[in-house]
Design a protein around this motif. Structure first.
Motif, PDB file in Angstrom:
ATOM      1  N   GLY A  36      27.714  52.915  67.872  1.00 43.03           N
ATOM      2  CA  GLY A  36      28.627  54.046  67.986  1.00 43.03           C
ATOM      3  C   GLY A  36      28.959  54.707  66.674  1.00 43.03           C
ATOM      4  N   ILE A  37      28.110  54.560  65.654  1.00 45.37           N
ATOM      5  CA  ILE A  37      28.411  55.179  64.362  1.00 45.37           C
ATOM      6  C   ILE A  37      27.229  56.028  63.904  1.00 45.37           C
ATOM      7  CG2 ILE A  37      29.809  53.156  63.761  1.00 45.37           C
ATOM      8  CD1 ILE A  37      27.695  52.545  61.581  1.00 45.37           C
ATOM      9  N   GLU A  38      27.461  56.786  62.851  1.00 48.38           N
ATOM     10  CA  GLU A  38      26.417  57.574  62.211  1.00 48.38           C
ATOM     11  C   GLU A  38      26.152  57.011  60.820  1.00 48.38           C
ATOM     12  OE1 GLU A  38      27.461  61.689  62.144  1.00 48.38           O
ATOM     13  OE2 GLU A  38      27.978  61.744  64.291  1.00 48.38           O
ATOM     14  N   SER A  39      24.944  57.254  60.319  1.00 49.13           N
ATOM     15  CA  SER A  39      24.567  56.667  59.037  1.00 49.13           C
ATOM     16  C   SER A  39      25.466  57.152  57.892  1.00 49.13           C
ATOM     17  CB  SER A  39      23.110  56.991  58.720  1.00 49.13           C
ATOM     18  OG  SER A  39      22.888  58.389  58.717  1.00 49.13           O
ATOM     19  N   ARG A  40      25.919  58.402  57.960  1.00 54.20           N
ATOM     20  CA  ARG A  40      26.764  58.923  56.886  1.00 54.20           C
ATOM     21  C   ARG A  40      28.166  58.310  56.901  1.00 54.20           C
ATOM     22  NH1 ARG A  40      23.072  62.859  57.777  1.00 54.20           N
ATOM     23  NH2 ARG A  40      22.406  64.146  55.999  1.00 54.20           N
ATOM     24  N   TRP A  41      28.541  57.674  57.996  1.00 57.10           N
ATOM     25  CA  TRP A  41      29.841  57.022  58.065  1.00 57.10           C
ATOM     26  C   TRP A  41      29.825  55.652  57.385  1.00 57.10           C
ATOM     27  CZ3 TRP A  41      31.328  57.533  64.001  1.00 57.10           C
ATOM     28  CH2 TRP A  41      31.334  58.908  64.353  1.00 57.10           C
ATOM     29  N   PHE A  42      28.649  55.085  57.258  1.00 55.01           N
ATOM     30  CA  PHE A  42      28.509  53.679  56.890  1.00 55.01           C
ATOM     31  C   PHE A  42      29.250  53.301  55.604  1.00 55.01           C
ATOM     32  CE2 PHE A  42      26.198  50.527  54.333  1.00 55.01           C
ATOM     33  CZ  PHE A  42      26.359  49.402  55.121  1.00 55.01           C
ATOM     34  N   PRO A  43      29.078  54.028  54.470  1.00 58.10           N
ATOM     35  CA  PRO A  43      29.722  53.556  53.236  1.00 58.10           C
ATOM     36  C   PRO A  43      31.233  53.438  53.357  1.00 58.10           C
ATOM     37  CG  PRO A  43      28.091  55.249  52.761  1.00 58.10           C
ATOM     38  CD  PRO A  43      28.275  55.241  54.238  1.00 58.10           C
ATOM     39  N   VAL A  44      31.876  54.417  53.987  1.00 63.22           N
ATOM     40  CA  VAL A  44      33.337  54.390  54.111  1.00 63.22           C
ATOM     41  C   VAL A  44      33.772  53.267  55.049  1.00 63.22           C
ATOM     42  CG1 VAL A  44      35.366  55.658  54.898  1.00 63.22           C
ATOM     43  CG2 VAL A  44      33.597  56.831  53.567  1.00 63.22           C
ATOM     44  N   LEU A  45      33.126  53.175  56.205  1.00 64.92           N
ATOM     45  CA  LEU A  45      33.509  52.137  57.168  1.00 64.92           C
ATOM     46  C   LEU A  45      33.301  50.743  56.594  1.00 64.92           C
ATOM     47  CD1 LEU A  45      32.035  53.614  60.483  1.00 64.92           C
ATOM     48  CD2 LEU A  45      34.434  53.583  59.744  1.00 64.92           C
ATOM     49  N   ARG A  46      32.176  50.528  55.961  1.00 66.21           N
ATOM     50  CA  ARG A  46      31.875  49.206  55.412  1.00 66.21           C
ATOM     51  C   ARG A  46      32.847  48.854  54.286  1.00 66.21           C
ATOM     52  NH1 ARG A  46      27.334  45.639  55.689  1.00 66.21           N
ATOM     53  NH2 ARG A  46      27.942  43.839  54.443  1.00 66.21           N
ATOM     54  N   PHE A  47      33.162  49.842  53.441  1.00 66.10           N
ATOM     55  CA  PHE A  47      34.102  49.570  52.338  1.00 66.10           C
ATOM     56  C   PHE A  47      35.489  49.234  52.879  1.00 66.10           C
ATOM     57  CE2 PHE A  47      37.120  50.954  49.016  1.00 66.10           C
ATOM     58  CZ  PHE A  47      36.665  50.160  47.966  1.00 66.10           C
ATOM     59  N   LEU A  48      35.948  49.975  53.878  1.00 69.96           N
ATOM     60  CA  LEU A  48      37.270  49.697  54.455  1.00 69.96           C
ATOM     61  C   LEU A  48      37.304  48.317  55.114  1.00 69.96           C
ATOM     62  CD1 LEU A  48      38.214  53.162  56.011  1.00 69.96           C
ATOM     63  CD2 LEU A  48      39.044  52.139  53.874  1.00 69.96           C
ATOM     64  N   ARG A  49      36.189  47.943  55.752  1.00 66.96           N
ATOM     65  CA  ARG A  49      36.173  46.621  56.378  1.00 66.96           C
ATOM     66  C   ARG A  49      36.192  45.519  55.328  1.00 66.96           C
ATOM     67  NH1 ARG A  49      31.080  43.777  59.034  1.00 66.96           N
ATOM     68  NH2 ARG A  49      30.888  43.317  56.816  1.00 66.96           N
ATOM     69  N   ASP A  50      35.449  45.717  54.215  1.00 65.52           N
ATOM     70  CA  ASP A  50      35.340  44.674  53.198  1.00 65.52           C
ATOM     71  C   ASP A  50      36.563  44.596  52.296  1.00 65.52           C
ATOM     72  OD1 ASP A  50      32.858  44.148  54.213  1.00 65.52           O
ATOM     73  OD2 ASP A  50      31.742  45.159  52.599  1.00 65.52           O
ATOM     74  N   VAL A  51      37.240  45.736  52.058  1.00 68.07           N
ATOM     75  CA  VAL A  51      38.346  45.780  51.092  1.00 68.07           C
ATOM     76  C   VAL A  51      39.700  45.884  51.767  1.00 68.07           C
ATOM     77  CG1 VAL A  51      39.313  47.106  49.162  1.00 68.07           C
ATOM     78  CG2 VAL A  51      36.839  46.782  49.337  1.00 68.07           C
ATOM     79  N   GLY A  52      39.755  46.523  52.918  1.00 67.13           N
ATOM     80  CA  GLY A  52      41.019  46.734  53.601  1.00 67.13           C
ATOM     81  C   GLY A  52      41.528  48.149  53.375  1.00 67.13           C
ATOM     82  N   PRO A  53      42.721  48.455  53.865  1.00 70.85           N
ATOM     83  CA  PRO A  53      43.287  49.804  53.735  1.00 70.85           C
ATOM     84  C   PRO A  53      43.244  50.289  52.289  1.00 70.85           C
ATOM     85  CG  PRO A  53      44.638  48.489  55.204  1.00 70.85           C
ATOM     86  CD  PRO A  53      43.631  47.547  54.602  1.00 70.85           C
ATOM     87  N   THR A  54      42.724  51.498  52.105  1.00 70.85           N
ATOM     88  CA  THR A  54      42.471  52.027  50.760  1.00 70.85           C
ATOM     89  C   THR A  54      42.706  53.523  50.735  1.00 70.85           C
ATOM     90  OG1 THR A  54      40.706  50.366  50.597  1.00 70.85           O
ATOM     91  CG2 THR A  54      40.798  52.017  48.862  1.00 70.85           C
ATOM     92  N   THR A  55      43.103  54.036  49.592  1.00 66.49           N
ATOM     93  CA  THR A  55      43.292  55.482  49.447  1.00 66.49           C
ATOM     94  C   THR A  55      41.941  56.195  49.402  1.00 66.49           C
ATOM     95  OG1 THR A  55      43.254  55.444  47.027  1.00 66.49           O
ATOM     96  CG2 THR A  55      45.392  55.081  48.109  1.00 66.49           C
ATOM     97  N   VAL A  56      41.979  57.472  49.709  1.00 64.87           N
ATOM     98  CA  VAL A  56      40.763  58.287  49.633  1.00 64.87           C
ATOM     99  C   VAL A  56      40.204  58.263  48.220  1.00 64.87           C
ATOM    100  CG1 VAL A  56      39.889  60.654  49.743  1.00 64.87           C
ATOM    101  CG2 VAL A  56      41.361  59.782  51.563  1.00 64.87           C
ATOM    102  N   ALA A  69      34.657  65.196  49.614  1.00 61.74           N
ATOM    103  CA  ALA A  69      33.676  64.743  50.598  1.00 61.74           C
ATOM    104  C   ALA A  69      34.228  63.576  51.416  1.00 61.74           C
ATOM    105  CB  ALA A  69      32.386  64.343  49.903  1.00 61.74           C
ATOM    106  N   VAL A  70      34.884  62.624  50.751  1.00 66.84           N
ATOM    107  CA  VAL A  70      35.435  61.462  51.454  1.00 66.84           C
ATOM    108  C   VAL A  70      36.584  61.888  52.366  1.00 66.84           C
ATOM    109  CG1 VAL A  70      36.644  59.262  51.173  1.00 66.84           C
ATOM    110  CG2 VAL A  70      34.703  59.826  49.697  1.00 66.84           C
ATOM    111  N   SER A  71      37.399  62.829  51.910  1.00 68.40           N
ATOM    112  CA  SER A  71      38.509  63.297  52.741  1.00 68.40           C
ATOM    113  C   SER A  71      38.002  63.967  54.011  1.00 68.40           C
ATOM    114  CB  SER A  71      39.377  64.273  51.941  1.00 68.40           C
ATOM    115  OG  SER A  71      40.479  64.714  52.702  1.00 68.40           O
ATOM    116  N   GLN A  72      36.954  64.782  53.876  1.00 67.98           N
ATOM    117  CA  GLN A  72      36.382  65.433  55.052  1.00 67.98           C
ATOM    118  C   GLN A  72      35.761  64.413  56.003  1.00 67.98           C
ATOM    119  OE1 GLN A  72      33.768  68.686  53.962  1.00 67.98           O
ATOM    120  NE2 GLN A  72      35.155  69.346  52.337  1.00 67.98           N
ATOM    121  N   LEU A  73      35.068  63.419  55.427  1.00 64.67           N
ATOM    122  CA  LEU A  73      34.469  62.390  56.258  1.00 64.67           C
ATOM    123  C   LEU A  73      35.549  61.566  56.958  1.00 64.67           C
ATOM    124  CD1 LEU A  73      32.023  60.870  57.289  1.00 64.67           C
ATOM    125  CD2 LEU A  73      31.966  59.584  55.141  1.00 64.67           C
TER     126      LEU A  73
END
Length: 315
Positions: A36-56, A69-73
């Motif tokens: 249920g994801i897109e390849s361009r989502w991967f870096p943000v989703l993976r980072f949030l999962r590995d690090v936890g809640p984080t600022t843009v 770019a991150v804010s739009q994503l």
């Protein structure tokens, strides 16, 4: 591929094409596997999962993308239900991005897909894939220690202090004689048989007959060439004057012309002529300023089909 011939000048374009290819391939895999994801989502989703809640801002720094770019994503991920914006518990004045339960579930099921992606890329690309990853690591480290814009502008400043140098023929430069002349011939006319013969054996057809070939160098790069062809009995033809179209305005053409005229005089020549075409108005102007005079008729027995101009040097 055309872009590969441009080397460093097209690096961004080539990496963009590769990036788009990988994005499209992985998106197709995700769709085929029901992810249920897109390849361009991967870096943000993976980072949030590995690090936890984080600022843009911190996400952008971590994955090497701009804040915008991150804010739009992040907005897209919020709309998709994968991410939520929430107040930072340590600083209520700012918000952080956090995975939703849906985002956690989506990533938690992708282990086998990511394993297939790793192994599929290794199978498809072989050792080149590992070499590419190592090269990207090296590029990132190098750019972090020496910013690219500063390095390029330093080189540009150094080049402004360089002057064109004219050097005589060397066998190692022979290919540039063909390259530079073929460039303008194919642009404006066509390569004739007489041209091909000369390109194939410049030493035998020019130097061995008492002529000369010159090259213009700019910061070590070969940017121009011309030939002084001995026709016999002190008569010489100025021929094969070619300057790289990317290096116009440096005075390479005039430097080559002056060198050829000086060599003609040193040899005690009695006549120096050239044949050209009326399309080449800038070159004709340079020849006239150097002392070549337009003749009323074409040269008898002209060497070239394209020639409609005949000029003789009168100093």
């Amino acid at each position: 591929m055309y872009l590969s011939s441009l080397r460093e000048l097209a690096l961004g374009s080539r990496l963009k094409a590769l990036s788009d290819h990988f994005y499209q391939a992985v998106d197709e895999v995700y769709r085929a596997c029901g992810a249920g994801i897109e390849s361009r989502w991967f870096p943000v989703l993976r980072f949030l999962r590995d690090v936890g809640p984080t600022t843009v801002t911190d996400v952008a720094l971590a994955i090497g993308q701009t804040h915008s770019a991150v804010s739009q994503l992040a907005d897209r991920l919020v709309d998709a239900g994968m991410v939520v914006r929430q107040r930072d518990p340590q600083d209520g004045r700012r918000s952080v991005l956090a995975l939703t339960d849906a985002g956690e579930r989506a990533l938690g099921a992708l282990g086998p897909v990511w394993l297939a992606i790793r192994r599929g890329m290794a199978e498809s690309m072989g050792p080149r894939g590992l070499a590419l990853l190592d090269a990207i690591d090296g590029c990132e480290q190098a750019l972090a220690s020496r910013p690219l814009v500063a390095a390029i502008l330093d080189q540009r400043a150094a080049l402004t202090r360089e002057a064109v140098q004219v050097v005589p023929f060397e066998p190692a430069l022979s290919e540039h004689f063909r390259r530079l002349n073929q460039q303008w011939l194919e642009r404006y006319f066509r390569v004739e048989d007489v041209d091909r013969a000369l390109f194939a054996d410049p030493e035998g057809m020019v130097l061995a007959q008492g002529g000369a070939i010159f090259f213009a160098l700019y910061a070590g790069e070969v940017v121009g060439t011309c030939a002084l062809i001995h026709e016999g009995e002190g008569i010489y033809e100025l021929s094969k004057m070619g300057v790289d179209e990317n290096y116009r305005g440096l005075g390479a053409g005039r430097a080559l012309l002056d060198a050829a005229i000086a060599d003609y005089r040193a040899r005690g020549g009695t006549e120096l002529f050239l044949e050209s075409n009326s399309k080449l108005t800038k070159a004709l102007g340079m020849y006239q300023r150097a002392g070549f005079v337009l003749q009323p008729a074409l040269r008898p027995g002209s060497h070239y089909e394209r020639a409609d101009v005949y000029m003789v040097y009168q100093g």
